[in-house]
Design an enzyme around this catalytic site. Structure first.
Site, PDB file in Angstrom:
ATOM      1  N   LEU A 182      17.775 -10.286  -7.149  1.00  0.00           N
ATOM      2  CA  LEU A 182      18.507 -11.447  -7.652  1.00  0.00           C
ATOM      3  C   LEU A 182      19.647 -11.857  -6.736  1.00  0.00           C
ATOM      4  O   LEU A 182      20.110 -12.993  -6.787  1.00  0.00           O
ATOM      5  CB  LEU A 182      19.055 -11.151  -9.048  1.00  0.00           C
ATOM      6  CG  LEU A 182      18.016 -10.944 -10.155  1.00  0.00           C
ATOM      7  CD1 LEU A 182      18.695 -10.502 -11.438  1.00  0.00           C
ATOM      8  CD2 LEU A 182      17.216 -12.212 -10.377  1.00  0.00           C
ATOM      9  N   GLY A 203      25.941  -8.700  -2.590  1.00  0.00           N
ATOM     10  CA  GLY A 203      27.325  -9.054  -2.311  1.00  0.00           C
ATOM     11  C   GLY A 203      28.100  -7.850  -1.835  1.00  0.00           C
ATOM     12  O   GLY A 203      27.527  -6.807  -1.497  1.00  0.00           O
ATOM     13  N   GLY A 204      29.429  -7.987  -1.834  1.00  0.00           N
ATOM     14  CA  GLY A 204      30.274  -6.936  -1.304  1.00  0.00           C
ATOM     15  C   GLY A 204      30.238  -5.660  -2.118  1.00  0.00           C
ATOM     16  O   GLY A 204      30.544  -4.583  -1.613  1.00  0.00           O
ATOM     17  N   MET A 205      29.872  -5.755  -3.405  1.00  0.00           N
ATOM     18  CA  MET A 205      29.851  -4.565  -4.258  1.00  0.00           C
ATOM     19  C   MET A 205      28.489  -3.884  -4.269  1.00  0.00           C
ATOM     20  O   MET A 205      28.378  -2.741  -4.690  1.00  0.00           O
ATOM     21  CB  MET A 205      30.257  -4.939  -5.682  1.00  0.00           C
ATOM     22  CG  MET A 205      31.715  -5.327  -5.809  1.00  0.00           C
ATOM     23  SD  MET A 205      32.227  -5.593  -7.533  1.00  0.00           S
ATOM     24  CE  MET A 205      31.521  -7.201  -7.853  1.00  0.00           C
ATOM     25  N   GLY A 206      27.439  -4.588  -3.822  1.00  0.00           N
ATOM     26  CA  GLY A 206      26.115  -3.986  -3.818  1.00  0.00           C
ATOM     27  C   GLY A 206      25.029  -5.014  -4.051  1.00  0.00           C
ATOM     28  O   GLY A 206      25.260  -6.225  -3.969  1.00  0.00           O
ATOM     29  N   VAL A 212      21.807  -6.696  -6.431  1.00  0.00           N
ATOM     30  CA  VAL A 212      21.443  -6.971  -7.815  1.00  0.00           C
ATOM     31  C   VAL A 212      19.930  -7.158  -7.887  1.00  0.00           C
ATOM     32  O   VAL A 212      19.363  -7.970  -7.138  1.00  0.00           O
ATOM     33  CB  VAL A 212      22.159  -8.219  -8.366  1.00  0.00           C
ATOM     34  CG1 VAL A 212      21.844  -8.400  -9.848  1.00  0.00           C
ATOM     35  CG2 VAL A 212      23.661  -8.114  -8.155  1.00  0.00           C
ATOM     36  N   ASP A 221      36.176 -11.811  -9.989  1.00  0.00           N
ATOM     37  CA  ASP A 221      35.285 -12.563  -9.101  1.00  0.00           C
ATOM     38  C   ASP A 221      34.656 -13.736  -9.841  1.00  0.00           C
ATOM     39  O   ASP A 221      33.467 -14.008  -9.705  1.00  0.00           O
ATOM     40  CB  ASP A 221      34.204 -11.639  -8.533  1.00  0.00           C
ATOM     41  CG  ASP A 221      33.458 -12.278  -7.347  1.00  0.00           C
ATOM     42  OD1 ASP A 221      34.008 -13.225  -6.744  1.00  0.00           O
ATOM     43  OD2 ASP A 221      32.338 -11.825  -7.037  1.00  0.00           O
TER      44      ASP A 221
END
Length: 555
Positions: A22, A25-28, A30, A138
């Site tokens: 999906l 991003g910077g956190m991982g 999806v 965010d």
């Protein structure tokens, strides 16, 4: 839009089958996945470099617990989480609908009616999110989805765990999208003091984008955008009517000048009945409070922190569960909620907000409930036991006395006085006149406390009349030592907010026990060797200090 899995992507995570991508991003990353019942879910997988970081895992677990308290009617519901998996992941409701970014990109700015409806939907979501003690961090058009039944805000609940893990947070790794980041987020020294007011700024930027097709501080590069956010007024050309004034206030440079999510929602619902072109109200609709409530000191105001605040509270400075310019966003029951149509909206929000509190108040199945009154076995303070309190024989036998669960709930909702009994040493936490925590036999006024619910957290207020202003417990960082618990002004900051969560086991009188945890500094602990209370992160070490709540009568 779903993309195929890439080579190297796992086919499964725990009990979930991955079927597509999906986003990332910077956190991982999806993923779209299916649960064992075949239902589609979205799974956010944390970056691999954080998988073996004990501090991050602890914060991740804490943030997920907070996120689960958010009512799901306007957000993507948190369904599951595996903080101990390698890598950790979070499972949320899959919302099948276009994002605001997609809609504006394909169709242009929203119509006035659609814009107002979207603004109300996001403000409602933020009211629920902030009410659970969560900060989104965010909020942007890509995280606002148009789903069947209304707007849904997604991708909240774990950003703070990334930013608060210091060894993994650098200037280029701050969670967020520059165009929607509040001015205080660009100050590296205050990266851990960002409060709900930053989400309000993002709300203003998102509404401005939806109304005009461009961000209010658009520039040629991220650094130029950041400079405009820090120094220039927003460009809201094309945005008219009551929304313009609200957006301008939301985009104020100072966090304390922005409305809270509740105030936004009240004003949006009021503005919905105004004729087109009417000006937005100059003031937020008032929120009535009991005379005993004191407004929280805004974070980042020119006046600075409250006089007498503990050093740790001054350094932390975050209004962790409320807007930047008022009392906390969610619910002490003393609040007299709202005016007009807004009351109907909060009638939906408040039960969800209190649901987590009720869960916390119930003892574990099969465990003896917290006894009331002097039946604890601790020396009496001279306060009469409440009506219906059991005899000491009933308490010491381990039987659950009638009404004990209700008394525990009353303590946890701030309606009764209590001792904080340290289970491991059969002593009670105390706050004597010197303003530093000690342990005592529970017989004096220095051992009496009241819990003040703030979102899903608590302030712990001393009832000792010998200490000025009856302060709350706060964390103070000591050079080259563990953090200490000291007297601090009763304002909700990162240093004065604590989680009080039930744990397995009982104290010396068979009462259920709790851990006391500060999200910024760690667990409240007792050191036998130093004979003092301190606060520290434990990593994977077991919790070695737990507390029980001993009733000492109504406030």
């Amino acid at each position: 839009m779903t993309a195929p899995l890439r080579p190297g992507d796992p086919p499964r995570l725990g009990r979930y089958e991955l079927v597509g991508r999906l986003g990332e991003g910077g956190m991982g990353n999806v993923f779209l996945a299916r649960d064992p019942q075949g239902r589609q879910v979205a799974i956010k997988v944390v970056r691999p470099d954080l998988s073996h970081d004990d501090e991050f895992r602890g914060r991740f677990r804490s943030e997920v617990n907070r996120a689960r308290q958010v009512p799901p009617f306007c957000t993507a519901e948190v369904l599951d989480a595996e903080p101990d998996h390698d890598p950790p992941f979070l499972v949320v409701e899959y919302v099948d609908g276009p994002s605001l970014a997609e809609v504006v990109r394909r169709q242009g700015p929203l119509s006035p009616a659609g814009l107002h409806s979207m603004a109300v939907g996001i403000a409602t979501a933020l009211t629920a999110i902030h009410g659970a003690g969560v900060i989104h961090r965010d909020l942007k058009p890509g995280n606002v989805l148009f789903a069947l039944g209304g707007v849904k805000v997604i991708d909240f609940g774990i950003a703070r765990a990334f930013e608060a893990t210091s060894q993994h947070t650098r200037t280029d790794q701050v969670v967020g999208t520059v165009s929607y980041m509040a001015p205080e987020r660009f100050d590296a020294e205050s990266s851990h003091t960002v409060g709900p007011a930053a989400d309000i700024f993002a709300w203003g930027a998102v509404v401005g984008y939806a109304a005009t097709g461009r961000t209010p501080f658009a520039a040629d590069s991220p650094p130029a955008t950041a400079m405009r956010i820090l120094t220039q007024p927003p460009d809201l050309t094309g945005l008219t009517g009551p929304l313009r004034g609200l957006v301008e206030r939301a985009l104020a440079k100072e966090p304390g000048d922005r409305p809270t999510a509740r105030e936004l929602l009240d004003e949006l619902l009021t503005a919905a009945g105004q004729p087109a072109g009417a000006a937005a109200p100059a003031q937020a609709l008032p929120t009535l409070r009991a005379a005993s409530d004191q407004p929280a000191q805004p974070a980042g105001t020119a006046d600075g922190p409250p006089a007498g605040a503990a050093d740790g509270a001054v350094a932390a400075g975050a209004v962790a569960a409320g807007g930047g310019n008022g009392a906390p966003a969610r619910g002490r029951r003393r609040w007299l909620i709202g005016l007009g149509v807004a009351t109907a909206v909060l009638a939906v929000l408040v039960p969800g907000a209190l649901f987590g509190r009720q869960l916390l108040a119930e003892p574990d199945s099969g465990a003896p409930a917290v006894p009331t009154g002097s039946a604890s076995g601790s020396p009496a303070t001279g306060t009469a036991a409440p009506t219906g309190a059991p005899s000491s024989g009933a308490a010491t036998s381990g039987a659950a006395p009638s009404g004990a669960a209700d008394t525990t709930r009353a303590i946890l909702t701030g309606q009764r006085r209590a001792l904080l009994h340290i289970a491991e040493i059969d002593r009670d936490l105390s706050m004597p006149f010197d303003g530093v925590t000690h342990v005592s036999d529970g017989t004096g006024p220095d051992a009496l406390f009241a819990l003040v619910p703030i979102g899903v957290d608590y302030m712990i207020k001393s009832l000792n009349p010998e200490v000025d202003h009856r302060p709350c417990l706060g964390v103070k960082v000591l050079p080259e030592e563990s953090a200490a618990l000291v007297a601090a002004e009763c304002y909700p900051t990162a240093a004065t907010l604590f989680e009080i969560s039930p744990v397995d086991g009982t104290d010396d009188k068979g009462r259920p026990t709790y851990q006391i945890y500060n999200d910024t500094y760690g667990f409240v602990q007792w050191s036998r060797s130093r004979s003092k209370i301190y606060v520290e992160f434990l990593g994977d070490a077991p919790i070695d200090t737990t507390f029980s709540l001993v009733d000492r009568g109504p406030l």
